[in-house]
Design a protein around this motif. Structure first.
Motif, PDB file in Angstrom:
ATOM      1  N   ILE A 191      78.456   1.789  23.485  1.00 25.44           N
ATOM      2  CA  ILE A 191      79.871   1.917  23.938  1.00 25.44           C
ATOM      3  C   ILE A 191      80.435   0.544  23.444  1.00 25.44           C
ATOM      4  O   ILE A 191      79.712  -0.593  23.968  1.00 25.44           O
ATOM      5  N   LEU A 196      84.175   6.411  27.754  1.00 22.92           N
ATOM      6  CA  LEU A 196      83.072   6.790  28.874  1.00 22.92           C
ATOM      7  C   LEU A 196      82.916   8.139  29.013  1.00 22.92           C
ATOM      8  O   LEU A 196      81.869   8.970  29.109  1.00 22.92           O
ATOM      9  N   ALA A 244      81.479  10.165  26.084  1.00 20.83           N
ATOM     10  CA  ALA A 244      80.135   9.943  26.068  1.00 20.83           C
ATOM     11  C   ALA A 244      79.396  10.873  26.973  1.00 20.83           C
ATOM     12  O   ALA A 244      78.424  11.602  26.783  1.00 20.83           O
ATOM     13  N   LEU A 279      73.598   4.921  28.116  1.00 24.24           N
ATOM     14  CA  LEU A 279      74.718   4.143  27.670  1.00 24.24           C
ATOM     15  C   LEU A 279      74.310   2.636  27.505  1.00 24.24           C
ATOM     16  O   LEU A 279      73.624   2.056  28.629  1.00 24.24           O
TER      17      LEU A 279
END
Length: 311
Positions: free
Chosen positions: A202, A247, A250, A263
């Protein structure tokens, strides 16, 4: 039956467009230099008597006889367009000049696949077509952003100066089968990392947003724009107005793949937009177009495609 030229026809979007147009009983001339396009994307079309493949770089003139032109040729992911930024700009600008010249000679309609990147890192949210953008002209993404902006300029100059029948769409984030698994775009990145059980990367805090349009919806909007009334030039936003944070994307991919990926957070790349969401009122009113495929359904199709790449 129309004879239709698709530049970038072996790419992610181009291959889907070629297949749709072929299924609608047209003759297709697929042009690609295979810088980012892949023969694998169009392999199943090669046996059709109405499909022709020509290896060619549109930074050089092309002399063919066709009834319509879809100009999609240009690397579209940051990994690819930043690898050779000078060539990226040439593809957008010289490519536009060459294809516009061809359309002018033949007196035929031409569609430009532009991009939401013309809005840069937008200070207006969501983005209407009237927004003029916030682009860094000297940043690492400028070869693509400004190349596409200049192409739009050229299209409108040909429209005003030569009365050319032009169509411009601005494509927002699109995903689905035929994406290059290693192209560095967020959907392909996240899915491949999840399927491999790797950490999902990320950039920034993950709160930046994107709107994800499934490829079949995008192609439907593109064809509707080409076949819209003469004189309707656009530009028209084509994208899904449902907004997700990185987010959220993901987490949804981890859930759908059953992955145990974790993450990890890294520094945000320069000029990476914080928000991206289209206003699609013009597409709704003028083209009767709206996206139909939700993110969950579209991601499942994409995941199945990428699984085959790993196998």
């Amino acid at each position: 039956m129309k004879r239709i030229l698709v530049t970038g026809g072996a790419g992610f979007l181009g291959s889907h467009l070629c297949e749709k147009l072929l299924n609608e009983n047209n003759e297709i001339l697929c042009v690609d230099n295979f810088y980012t396009g892949s023969r694998k994307n169009i392999h199943h079309l090669l046996d059709s008597k109405n499909f022709e493949l020509l290896r060619h770089d549109i930074t050089h003139p092309l002399f063919v006889e066709v009834d319509q032109i879809y100009n999609l040729a240009c690397p579209a992911s940051p990994v690819h367009y930043q690898f050779d930024p000078v060539q990226t700009t040439k593809t957008s600008v010289l490519g536009a000049i060459n294809m516009l010249g061809l359309a002018k000679r033949l007196k035929i309609p031409i569609l430009q696949a532009s991009t939401s990147e013309v809005y840069g890192d937008p200070e207006v949210h969501p983005q209407p077509e009237s927004y003029r953008g916030n682009v860094n002209t000297i940043g690492p993404r400028a070869c693509y952003d400004e190349g596409k902006r200049c192409a739009e300029t050229l299209f409108f100059d040909y429209y005003r100066q030569h009365d050319l029948d032009i169509k411009i769409i601005r494509i927002f984030n699109t995903y689905g089968p035929n994406m290059n698994p290693e192209d560095g775009r967020v959907v392909s990145n996240f899915i491949m990392q999840a399927l491999r059980g790797e950490d999902i990367t990320i950039y920034g805090d993950g709160k930046q947003t994107r709107s994800f349009c499934y490829v079949s919806d995008l192609i439907d909007g593109m064809v509707k724009m080409m076949n819209s009334e003469s004189g309707f030039t656009g530009p028209v936003n084509i994208g899904n107005p449902t907004e997700f944070t990185m987010l959220e994307l993901a987490e949804q991919i981890i859930e759908l793949t059953g992955s145990k990926s974790q993450l990890v957070f890294k520094e945000l790349p320069e000029d990476d937009p914080m928000q991206r969401k289209p206003i699609i009122t013009i597409a709704q009113d003028k083209l009767s177009w709206m996206p139909k495929v939700g993110l969950n359904e579209g991601l499942m199709h994409a995941i199945q495609y990428f699984k085959k790449n790993i196998e």
